[in-house]
Scaffold this active site. Structure first.
Site, short mmCIF file in Angstrom:
data_model
loop_
_atom_site.label_atom_id
_atom_site.label_comp_id
_atom_site.label_asym_id
_atom_site.label_seq_id
_atom_site.Cartn_x
_atom_site.Cartn_y
_atom_site.Cartn_z
N CYS A 1 -2.53 71.93 34.57
CA CYS A 1 -3.40 72.20 33.42
C CYS A 1 -2.61 72.56 32.17
CB CYS A 1 -4.43 73.27 33.76
SG CYS A 1 -3.74 74.78 34.44
N HIS A 2 -1.35 72.94 32.33
CA HIS A 2 -0.51 73.25 31.16
C HIS A 2 -0.25 72.02 30.31
CE1 HIS A 2 2.30 72.12 34.38
NE2 HIS A 2 3.09 71.66 33.42
N GLU B 1 9.52 70.57 31.23
CA GLU B 1 9.20 69.18 31.52
C GLU B 1 9.73 68.22 30.46
OE1 GLU B 1 5.10 68.63 32.58
OE2 GLU B 1 5.23 70.10 34.19
#
Length: 165
Positions: free
Chosen positions: A129-130, A156
């Site tokens: 959800c980030h 990421e």
């Protein structure tokens, strides 16, 4: 149903992992751990799930894993489940807006409902959800806090390595 739990010490704080014998039930942020985490005597499958989740989270935080391969056992409405499945389709290192996810789910006017379901996501990080952002690309609410969201997105994107973080 009872859940087994363990604590994983991550770079963004201690995370409480919850599992049933069917799979991972939840990942709780430090501010949630004491209020939401039921305890129980662990079953063998739940213990194995907790151990495997911790191993995969360690690899993720080291930058060696871009996805998770775990049995999941989240609890939510049909709509919640569709949103959480949609979150899983946002690739590592990418972001998507709430509206774009709503459109991808066939509900183009449901951006707020997508936001609500995202806020109920019981398995953050694993169900990413980030990776959801505002329509203008801005960082928006996150159950783990904005600092954690920024940290995860930097991990990421490779920014943490580029800057020696």
């Amino acid at each position: 149903m009872t859940h087994s739990r363990s604590v994983f010490n991550s770079p963004i704080g201690p995370l409480t992992l919850l599992a049933s014998d069917r799979g991972l039930v939840g990942i709780l942020w430090p501010h949630e751990s004491k209020t939401k985490a039921p305890s129980a005597s662990p079953g063998a499958k739940a213990k194995a799930t907790l151990k495997e989740c911790a191993r995969q989270l360690k690899e993720y935080f080291q930058g060696a894993r871009t996805g998770f391969d775990l049995a999941l056992d989240p609890q939510g409405s049909d709509f919640d489940m569709k949103v959480w499945k949609g979150l899983g389709r946002i690739r590592y290192g990418a972001t998507q807006s709430y509206g774009a996810l709503a459109t991808a789910l066939g509900r183009p006017k449901a951006a707020r409902a997508v936001g609500g379901a995202t806020g109920r996501n019981p398995i953050p990080i694993v169900v990413p959800c980030h990776r959801l952002v505002g329509a203008d690309g801005s960082l928006t609410g996150f159950s783990g806090g904005m600092g954690a969201k920024k940290w995860l997105l930097e991990l990421e994107s490779g920014a943490r390595k580029k800057h020696g973080l």
